[in-house]
Design a protein around this motif. Structure first.
Motif, mmCIF file in Angstrom:
data_model
loop_
_atom_site.group_PDB
_atom_site.id
_atom_site.type_symbol
_atom_site.label_atom_id
_atom_site.label_comp_id
_atom_site.label_asym_id
_atom_site.label_seq_id
_atom_site.Cartn_x
_atom_site.Cartn_y
_atom_site.Cartn_z
ATOM 1 N N LYS A 31 24.473 36.900 40.438
ATOM 2 C CA LYS A 31 25.341 35.855 39.877
ATOM 3 C C LYS A 31 24.756 35.290 38.579
ATOM 4 C CE LYS A 31 28.804 35.689 42.660
ATOM 5 N NZ LYS A 31 30.175 35.921 42.177
ATOM 6 N N GLU A 32 23.445 35.086 38.546
ATOM 7 C CA GLU A 32 22.808 34.626 37.305
ATOM 8 C C GLU A 32 23.088 35.613 36.178
ATOM 9 O OE1 GLU A 32 18.662 33.571 37.282
ATOM 10 O OE2 GLU A 32 18.829 32.596 39.229
ATOM 11 N N LYS A 48 28.619 36.509 30.690
ATOM 12 C CA LYS A 48 29.783 35.739 30.227
ATOM 13 C C LYS A 48 29.404 34.821 29.071
ATOM 14 C CE LYS A 48 32.426 35.530 34.529
ATOM 15 N NZ LYS A 48 33.028 34.640 35.546
ATOM 16 N N LEU A 49 28.236 34.185 29.171
ATOM 17 C CA LEU A 49 27.798 33.278 28.115
ATOM 18 C C LEU A 49 27.449 34.024 26.836
ATOM 19 C CD1 LEU A 49 25.891 30.840 30.370
ATOM 20 C CD2 LEU A 49 27.569 30.143 28.655
ATOM 21 N N ASP A 73 36.336 23.909 27.112
ATOM 22 C CA ASP A 73 37.443 24.878 27.092
ATOM 23 C C ASP A 73 37.022 26.186 27.758
ATOM 24 O OD1 ASP A 73 38.992 23.007 25.765
ATOM 25 O OD2 ASP A 73 38.694 23.914 23.775
ATOM 26 N N TRP A 74 35.805 26.636 27.461
ATOM 27 C CA TRP A 74 35.273 27.856 28.078
ATOM 28 C C TRP A 74 35.140 27.670 29.596
ATOM 29 C CZ3 TRP A 74 30.762 28.749 30.839
ATOM 30 C CH2 TRP A 74 30.467 30.088 31.087
ATOM 31 N N GLN A 75 34.641 26.491 30.012
ATOM 32 C CA GLN A 75 34.522 26.199 31.443
ATOM 33 C C GLN A 75 35.884 26.312 32.117
ATOM 34 O OE1 GLN A 75 31.899 22.425 30.771
ATOM 35 N NE2 GLN A 75 32.137 22.717 32.948
ATOM 36 N N ASN A 76 36.883 25.691 31.529
ATOM 37 C CA ASN A 76 38.228 25.694 32.092
ATOM 38 C C ASN A 76 38.753 27.130 32.223
ATOM 39 O OD1 ASN A 76 40.597 24.496 33.097
ATOM 40 N ND2 ASN A 76 41.508 24.458 31.064
#
Length: 111
Positions: A29-30, A36-37, A52-55
């Motif tokens: 998961k890390e 993704k980041l 916005d990225w979190q959403n």
């Protein structure tokens, strides 16, 4: 009596040391969140852009337990000691309120 104590203390120490150790699911998961980041490229972006990225990625917008960290995901622990793991994103912002560095890590909720 000392021999009995040794038989109790040693397994207890081993349980504490290894029962809450990082497991494959947490490491995976890390890695997923780091990937993704890296695609998002947060350096130089604002908190608004991060929100916005979190959403977009299903991360709760109220997941900043401290101003510098976001809980990206929580997963159930599979050890005898740890019940849950959180994958965190820690950020630092510069004087212009733009992200200057970040890191992804994990922490278990353990006895």
């Amino acid at each position: 009596m000392t021999n009995i104590s040794n038989w109790i203390v040693l397994p207890t120490i081993l349980l504490v040391l290894f029962g809450c150790s990082s497991n494959d699911a947490v490491v995976e998961k890390e890695h997923e969140w780091r990937t993704k980041l890296e695609q998002f490229q947060p350096i130089g972006k604002t908190r608004k852009e991060l929100f916005d990225w979190q959403n977009k990625n299903g991360v709760q917008l109220d997941s900043f337990p401290h101003k510098k960290g976001i809980i990206l995901e929580s997963i159930e622990g599979d050890g005898l000691v740890c019940s849950k793991w959180n994958i965190y994103l820690a950020i630092d912002v510069d004087s212009n309120e733009k992200i200057s560095s970040y890191s992804v890590s994990s922490a278990g909720t353990c006895l």
